[in-house]
Design a protein around this motif. Sequence first.
Motif, mmCIF file in Angstrom:
data_model
loop_
_atom_site.group_PDB
_atom_site.id
_atom_site.type_symbol
_atom_site.label_atom_id
_atom_site.label_comp_id
_atom_site.label_asym_id
_atom_site.label_seq_id
_atom_site.Cartn_x
_atom_site.Cartn_y
_atom_site.Cartn_z
ATOM 1 N N THR A 81 24.060 -58.788 40.535
ATOM 2 C CA THR A 81 23.460 -57.757 39.694
ATOM 3 C C THR A 81 24.475 -56.860 38.997
ATOM 4 N N HIS A 82 25.703 -56.786 39.534
ATOM 5 C CA HIS A 82 26.754 -55.975 38.894
ATOM 6 C C HIS A 82 28.112 -56.337 39.477
ATOM 7 N N GLY A 83 29.166 -55.763 38.908
ATOM 8 C CA GLY A 83 30.504 -56.251 39.198
ATOM 9 C C GLY A 83 31.280 -55.557 40.305
ATOM 10 N N HIS A 84 30.623 -54.762 41.143
ATOM 11 C CA HIS A 84 31.356 -54.139 42.251
ATOM 12 C C HIS A 84 31.761 -55.181 43.291
ATOM 13 N N LEU A 85 32.909 -54.927 43.927
ATOM 14 C CA LEU A 85 33.438 -55.905 44.878
ATOM 15 C C LEU A 85 32.523 -56.138 46.068
ATOM 16 N N ASP A 86 31.753 -55.130 46.457
ATOM 17 C CA ASP A 86 30.866 -55.355 47.610
ATOM 18 C C ASP A 86 29.657 -56.217 47.231
ATOM 19 N N HIS A 87 29.624 -56.650 45.964
ATOM 20 C CA HIS A 87 28.564 -57.565 45.524
ATOM 21 C C HIS A 87 29.108 -58.901 45.005
ATOM 22 N N ILE A 88 30.340 -58.895 44.486
ATOM 23 C CA ILE A 88 30.889 -60.166 43.948
ATOM 24 C C ILE A 88 32.211 -60.572 44.609
ATOM 25 N N GLN A 151 20.858 -48.427 35.470
ATOM 26 C CA GLN A 151 22.212 -47.875 35.422
ATOM 27 C C GLN A 151 22.790 -47.849 36.838
ATOM 28 N N HIS A 152 24.117 -47.756 36.872
ATOM 29 C CA HIS A 152 24.841 -47.691 38.140
ATOM 30 C C HIS A 152 26.234 -47.177 37.777
ATOM 31 N N SER A 153 27.157 -47.159 38.730
ATOM 32 C CA SER A 153 28.485 -46.625 38.419
ATOM 33 C C SER A 153 29.410 -47.670 37.809
ATOM 34 N N ASN A 173 19.622 -53.770 43.845
ATOM 35 C CA ASN A 173 20.764 -53.527 44.715
ATOM 36 C C ASN A 173 22.034 -53.743 43.892
ATOM 37 N N ASP A 174 22.595 -52.701 43.224
ATOM 38 C CA ASP A 174 22.398 -51.258 43.319
ATOM 39 C C ASP A 174 21.779 -50.730 42.020
ATOM 40 N N PHE A 175 21.262 -49.517 42.052
ATOM 41 C CA PHE A 175 20.701 -48.980 40.808
ATOM 42 C C PHE A 175 20.566 -47.463 40.873
#
Length: 447
Positions: A81-88, A151-153, A173-175
Motif C-alpha cells: 500500500t505504500h513505500g515504508h520499510l515496515d511494509h516493503i 494520505q500517510h507520511s 494499513n497505513d492511512f
Amino acid sequence: MVDIEVIAVGGYNEVGRNMTAVRVGKEIVIFDIGLYLDPITGSNNVDMENMHSLDLIQMGAIPDDTVMNSVEGTVKAIVCTHGHLDHIGAIQKLAHRYNCPIISTPYTNELIKQQIEGERKFSVMNKTFALKAGGKYTISQSLTLEFIRVQHSIIDSVMAVLHTPVGCVVYANDFKFDMTPVIGEAPDLARMREIGKQGVKVLIVESLNLDDRGYSPSEQVARLRVRDAIMRCEDDKNAVIVSTFASQIARIKTITECAREIDRIPVLLGRSMERYNTTAEVLKQVAFPQGTSIYGNRKTTDRMLRRVLKEGKDKFLLVATGHQGEPGSMLSRIALNETPLKIEKGDKILFSANIIPTPTNYAQRAEVDRLLIRQGARIFDGLHVTGHAYYQEHYDLLAMLNPEHIIPSHGPFSMKAGHVTLGSEFGYALNKEIHIMQNGDRLVLPK
Ligand SMILES: [Zn+2]
C-alpha cells in the motif's frame, strides 16, 4: 460459496514487519512484506543484503512466512500500500518464494524495484506492476484489486480493496484522512462509501494512534510549525539543520520552500535523502525549489559541507538524515565530529520527526542530542504531525465501510485493543466480529 481466511503473518505482535495473507477459496493475496528494524539496528554488523531469509526470520527482523507452507492455495499477487520499510522492506527476501506479480503505486513500485536490485542473496524474478490510486487490476477471474487514495507520511499511499465473490476485503494499513494535504489530493471518501454499500466482508486496519482522540492534524499543521521555526532563523548567522524522515516528501518540500523564503540554499544530505527524494523528483511527484541540491554518499556530502564552511553557514539550510540517532546517519556523524562541519554555539538543530517508540531509537537519539548540546547546539523538537489516523478517522472509516468483520493489525495487543472500544460504539463484539490476532494465527471468517 468460497470461504475467506486471514493469515496474520507479521506485524501483529510489533510495530514492524507487516505481512497479511488473505485466502479466498484456493487463491491467496499477500498484503505487504515488511521489515522490523529494531532487531537489526540493535545488533552489530548485520549485512542484510547477503543474509538468508531464515536467519532474518530467526532474528525477528522479517515476517515468519513459514506459516504459509500449511495454507492450501496459490499466491496470486503481492500487494503493497505504500513505500515504508515496515511494509516493503523484506520483499527482496521473501517474494521469490511466490510465483506472482508485486502490485503497488508508481512511487512504491520504484522503491520496491530498488530494493530488489540491491539484493545480493536471492534472485527475485517477480514482475512488478505500478497501479495508480483509483485504478483496478484483475488478479484472476474472481479477484480484482482496487487502490483508493488516502494520505500517510509518504506520498502515493493507498487503501487496498480486494473484490471477491463474497464481498470486499479492505486492507487499510497505513492511512490518515488529510483533507488539506501538502502534496496530492484529499482522500477519496466517496469511493469508500460506495465500497461500503457494495458490502465489505472484512476490514484489516492499522492500530497505531487509536489512543488519540479527534482527527490527526493535517500536514498543513506541520507546515505551519516548520515554517514558524525556520522564519525565526531569518537573521541568524548560525547553521540551521533540519532532520526529518527521508521518505516524508511533503515535509521536505515544505522545508526546502521555507529555506528559500529566508534566502538559504536547501541542501539534502544522506543516502536515504537522496534515494527517496530523487525517486520522487524523477517520477515528477514533487518539485523542489530551484537551487535545491541532494548529496548521498560520504564523499559528496563532505565536499558539500566544506563548501558550507567556506561560503558561510548562513547561506545554507541543511536537511539531514539521523532524527532517530541512527549510527552512520548525517546527524550522528555531525554530532561525532566526523564531518568537515563543526557544531558551534548557537547552531540550530530542528527535529521535524517524532522518535519511533523503540528502545534502540530512544537510546541512540538521546546520545546524539547529548553530543550536539555539549557542543553548543540548540535543539528544537516537535515540528511534526503523525501519518496515522486518530480515533475519529477510524470511526469515520467504520461508518463508511460498515464491514462484517474487523481485524486490527500493525501493533502489539495494547494498540490493537483500541479497536474493541471503537467497535463497541457500532455494536461489534470481540471474538464475534472483532478478531485480535497474533503473528502466525489463522482465521477462517464465519460465512
Ligand atoms: Zn507507513
